[in-house]
Design a protein around this motif. Sequence first.
Motif, PDB file in Angstrom:
ATOM      1  N   TYR B  35       0.850  -1.185   0.000  1.00  0.00           N
ATOM      2  CA  TYR B  35       0.000   0.000   0.000  1.00  0.00           C
ATOM      3  C   TYR B  35       0.892   1.244   0.000  1.00  0.00           C
ATOM      4  CZ  TYR B  35      -3.859  -3.053   1.452  1.00  0.00           C
ATOM      5  OH  TYR B  35      -4.807  -4.036   1.512  1.00  0.00           O
ATOM      6  N   GLN B  37       0.742   5.426   1.039  1.00  0.00           N
ATOM      7  CA  GLN B  37       0.010   6.507   1.695  1.00  0.00           C
ATOM      8  C   GLN B  37       0.731   7.821   1.414  1.00  0.00           C
ATOM      9  OE1 GLN B  37      -0.348   6.154   5.974  1.00  0.00           O
ATOM     10  NE2 GLN B  37      -2.103   7.532   6.075  1.00  0.00           N
ATOM     11  N   GLY B  40      -0.712  13.215   4.265  1.00  0.00           N
ATOM     12  CA  GLY B  40      -2.059  13.728   4.467  1.00  0.00           C
ATOM     13  C   GLY B  40      -3.158  12.846   3.901  1.00  0.00           C
ATOM     14  N   GLY B  41      -2.793  11.727   3.331  1.00  0.00           N
ATOM     15  CA  GLY B  41      -3.780  10.849   2.708  1.00  0.00           C
ATOM     16  C   GLY B  41      -4.005   9.563   3.473  1.00  0.00           C
ATOM     17  N   HIS B  42      -4.595   8.600   2.794  1.00  0.00           N
ATOM     18  CA  HIS B  42      -4.882   7.310   3.391  1.00  0.00           C
ATOM     19  C   HIS B  42      -4.186   6.227   2.583  1.00  0.00           C
ATOM     20  CE1 HIS B  42      -7.939   8.014   0.276  1.00  0.00           C
ATOM     21  NE2 HIS B  42      -7.893   6.692   0.093  1.00  0.00           N
ATOM     22  N   PRO B  43      -3.943   5.059   3.181  1.00  0.00           N
ATOM     23  CA  PRO B  43      -3.291   3.981   2.420  1.00  0.00           C
ATOM     24  C   PRO B  43      -4.137   3.555   1.219  1.00  0.00           C
ATOM     25  CG  PRO B  43      -3.227   3.534   4.778  1.00  0.00           C
ATOM     26  CD  PRO B  43      -4.169   4.682   4.585  1.00  0.00           C
ATOM     27  N   PHE B  45      -4.205   0.662  -1.924  1.00  0.00           N
ATOM     28  CA  PHE B  45      -3.692  -0.633  -2.373  1.00  0.00           C
ATOM     29  C   PHE B  45      -2.924  -0.487  -3.674  1.00  0.00           C
ATOM     30  CE2 PHE B  45      -3.552  -5.106  -2.953  1.00  0.00           C
ATOM     31  CZ  PHE B  45      -3.893  -5.380  -4.274  1.00  0.00           C
ATOM     32  N   PHE B  88       3.670   0.707   2.755  1.00  0.00           N
ATOM     33  CA  PHE B  88       3.408  -0.332   3.739  1.00  0.00           C
ATOM     34  C   PHE B  88       3.304  -1.689   3.060  1.00  0.00           C
ATOM     35  CE2 PHE B  88       2.341   2.187   7.459  1.00  0.00           C
ATOM     36  CZ  PHE B  88       1.865   3.373   6.952  1.00  0.00           C
TER      37      PHE B  88
END
Lengths: 113, 111
Positions: B35, B37, B40-43, B45, B88
């Motif tokens: 993943y 990220q 300021g964002g989100h993980p 895929f 990640f």
Amino acid sequence: ETGVTQTPRHLVMGMTNKKSLKCEQHLGHNAMYWYKQSAKKPLELMFVYSLEERVENNSVPSRFSPECPNSSHLFLHLHTLQPEDSALYLCASSQDRALSALHFGNGTRLTVT
Amino acid sequence: GQQVMQIPQYQHVQEGEDFTTYCNSSTTLSNIQWYKQRPGGHPVFLIQLVKSGEVKKQKRLTFQFGEAKKNSSLHITATQTTDVGTYFCAGRSGGSYIPTFGRGTSLIVHP
């Protein structure tokens, strides 16, 4: 648009407040997750729900209370939090299959004062 | 319980240099996911590896799964400023659909 919507995006609360975080997924998934992400720690899994049943609870303090009324909605109820609970709270969803990917929401940035 | 170690924690590179992050599991994995990220964002895929020794490419990104299915790597060739973010790995074992995430590697690209 992630398919997973979290509200609110930002939340500031005092230690005596009660608030709730909301997550909604539009992907038809049957598993939903709450993660905590702090600056100095990795993604911490808090709770997992599959088909509205809690299947994992990673020793999370009782001041965090999850609720999953149906497979599309997930809540995290907060009460009497501590300043160290300030973090980014991420909701995710997936199919409950070993090869499925997690889809994350944008997260709620929580600050406890 | 299953542990997934990821190194390095941070990596600074000059734009155009290569970058690699490594993931090691204490147990044999059934699959591993990666993943990204953004700050300021989100993980989000990126990819999933399932087979022993599998190698997959996405443009400048190369993902590998070890022969023993206990380690994985992500290599970026000729980094660009758009590659900035935290990468990640997330491993699954024993048929569980719940992944264990590594700590992540934060990539900083200097122009």
